[in-house]
Design an enzyme around this catalytic site. Structure first.
Site, PDB file in Angstrom:
ATOM      1  CE  LYS A   1       2.035 -18.230  -2.478  1.00 60.79           C
ATOM      2  NZ  LYS A   1       1.373 -19.556  -2.456  1.00 60.79           N
TER       3      LYS A   1
ATOM      4  CG  ASP B   1      -1.725 -20.484  -1.197  1.00 58.37           C
ATOM      5  OD1 ASP B   1      -1.219 -20.385  -0.066  1.00 58.37           O
ATOM      6  OD2 ASP B   1      -1.156 -21.068  -2.141  1.00 58.37           O
TER       7      ASP B   1
ATOM      8  CE1 TYR C   1      -3.437  -2.768   0.452  1.00 56.57           C
ATOM      9  CE2 TYR C   1      -4.624  -0.689   0.469  1.00 56.57           C
ATOM     10  CZ  TYR C   1      -4.622  -2.056   0.316  1.00 56.57           C
ATOM     11  OH  TYR C   1      -5.791  -2.705   0.025  1.00 56.57           O
TER      12      TYR C   1
HETATM   13  C1  IPM Z   1     -10.681  -1.338   2.607  1.00 58.02           C
HETATM   14  C2  IPM Z   1     -10.783  -0.769   1.217  1.00 58.02           C
HETATM   15  C3  IPM Z   1      -9.601   0.160   0.967  1.00 58.02           C
HETATM   16  C4  IPM Z   1      -8.336  -0.662   1.058  1.00 58.02           C
HETATM   17  C5  IPM Z   1      -9.660   0.920  -0.367  1.00 58.02           C
HETATM   18  C6  IPM Z   1     -10.927   1.731  -0.493  1.00 58.02           C
HETATM   19  C7  IPM Z   1      -8.462   1.803  -0.592  1.00 58.02           C
HETATM   20  O1  IPM Z   1     -10.873  -1.776   0.275  1.00 58.02           O
HETATM   21  O2  IPM Z   1     -10.677  -0.555   3.572  1.00 58.02           O
HETATM   22  O3  IPM Z   1     -10.628  -2.559   2.757  1.00 58.02           O
HETATM   23  O4  IPM Z   1      -7.904  -1.267   0.062  1.00 58.02           O
HETATM   24  O5  IPM Z   1      -7.761  -0.700   2.135  1.00 58.02           O
END
Ligand code: IPM
Ligand code: MN
Length: 351
Positions: A189, A222, A138
């Site tokens: 993983k 998985d 992320y």
């Molecule tokens: C979540 C959502 C977010 C994420 C998106 C909206 C960026 O899917 O909170 O699970 O991927 O974390």
């Protein structure tokens, strides 16, 4: 804590509708307990962005940190902002800037009929997922090379730090120990991500040694999803990385009746934290009074629990459970009521 000050960001789409019901539940439970709770709205979202060009205002973080005990957020996402830049800036921005490293997603089945699996009872589907919330895939590090040509290359970095992995793993074990849970599963993983997830496995084994009374089990992710569908009752606490946690918690939401039932907290213990239902803004359902407000109401309950209003939090969960039992629910979970009617049914139980 005497008065609670909550910053409310309804956001986009159904976020606005479900947050109104969460506010109603909060009002009802506070009034019946004779406690004070002040809700302050921030209209950040697609409309605000399209009007002003501002996603998360520059002074947002110091203002929130200085004036509020918690943030309650609805959902972000709007088809008029195709790249959902505002959603990334606001939701992911708050997660990163407030260093909310714990994404806590409890998974509780309130009634057998809500589970798509055969023969699962509420006692069997009752676990918590701890998703790392500040790093992994992320971090948006990566790049394009030769973009738009046949030789185009695109990369995305999976960033894992010792500190980041250790603090979420520790949090999962501490939670298990506090709640009398006996089993913690870490899913990675590491058979393929031999650097990044080797770190996860090593840290997990190290921390597990400090908790000899808790069974520490390692599963490849998985296999985890297979096991979650085959026999969810084997899980009590699951800890995993950011991206795997994102995927696994949608599946987990499915086990408890769908995204409309799923609550979450983005937490930095001891600091300003943010609570949001797991579902998105669902543009096609927006404005139709059909969205399930339970995920948002349960999220408000998680927030109260986090802030030390334990009894009020328990009452919110019990009211949602009772509404499900009485079939006072929206269509997604088999009922016939609208968003506002479910909110009213729950609020009535909180008075
Ligand atoms: C979540 C959502 C977010 C994420 C998106 C909206 C960026 O899917 O909170 O699970 O991927 O974390
Ligand atoms: Mn998600």
């Amino acid at each position: 804590m005497s008065e609670l000050r909550i910053a409310v960001i309804p956001g986009d789409g159904i976020g606005v509708e479900v947050i109104a019901e969460a506010e109603r539940a909060l009002g009802a439970v506070a009034a019946s307990a004779g406690r004070k709770l002040a809700l302050t709205r921030f209209e950040w979202g697609a409309d605000h962005y399209l009007k002003t060009g501002v996603t998360l205002p520059a002074d947002a973080i110091p203002h929130l940190v200085g004036n509020f005990d918690a943030i309650l957020l609805g959902a972000m996402g709007d088809p008029r902002v195709p790249d959902n830049r505002h959603a990334a800036d606001i939701l992911l921005g708050l997660r990163f800037k407030l260093d909310l490293y714990v994404n806590y997603r409890p998974v509780k089945l309130f009634h057998e009929r809500l589970c798509p699996l055969k023969g699962q009872t509420p006692a069997q589907v009752d676990f918590a997922v701890f998703r790392e919330n500040t790093e992994g895939l992320y971090v948006m590090m990566g790049g394009h090379f030769k973009q738009g040509t046949p030789d185009e290359v695109a990369t995305e970095i999976d960033l894992n730090t010792r500190k980041g992995v250790e603090r979420i793993v520790r949090h999962a074990f501490a939670f298990a120990a506090e709640r009398g849970r006996k089993r913690v599963v870490m899913a990675d993983k590491s058979n393929v991500l031999v650097h990044a997830h080797e770190l996860w496995l090593r840290v997990f084994r190290e921390v597990a040694k400090e908790y000899p009374a808790i069974e520490a089990r390692h599963l490849y992710v998985d296999n985890l999803v297979l096991q979650m569908v085959r026999e969810p009752g084997q899980f009590e606490v699951i800890v995993t990385s950011n991206m795997f946690g994102d995927i696994v918690t949608d599946l987990a939401a499915g086990l408890q009746g769908g995204l409309g039932m799923a609550a979450s907290g983005n937490i930095h213990p001891g600091k300003l934290s943010l609570f949001e239902p797991v579902h998105g803004s669902s543009p096609p359902l927006a404005g139709k009074n059909v969205a399930n407000p339970m995920g948002a109401i349960l999220t408000a309950g998680l927030m109260l629990e986090h802030l030390g209003w334990r009894e009020e939090a328990a009452r919110i969960e019990a009211a949602c459970r009772a509404a499900v039992e009485a079939e006072e629910t929206t269509v997604d979970v088999g009922g016939r009521l609208g968003t506002r009617e479910v909110g009213a049914a729950i609020a009535a139980r909180l008075k």
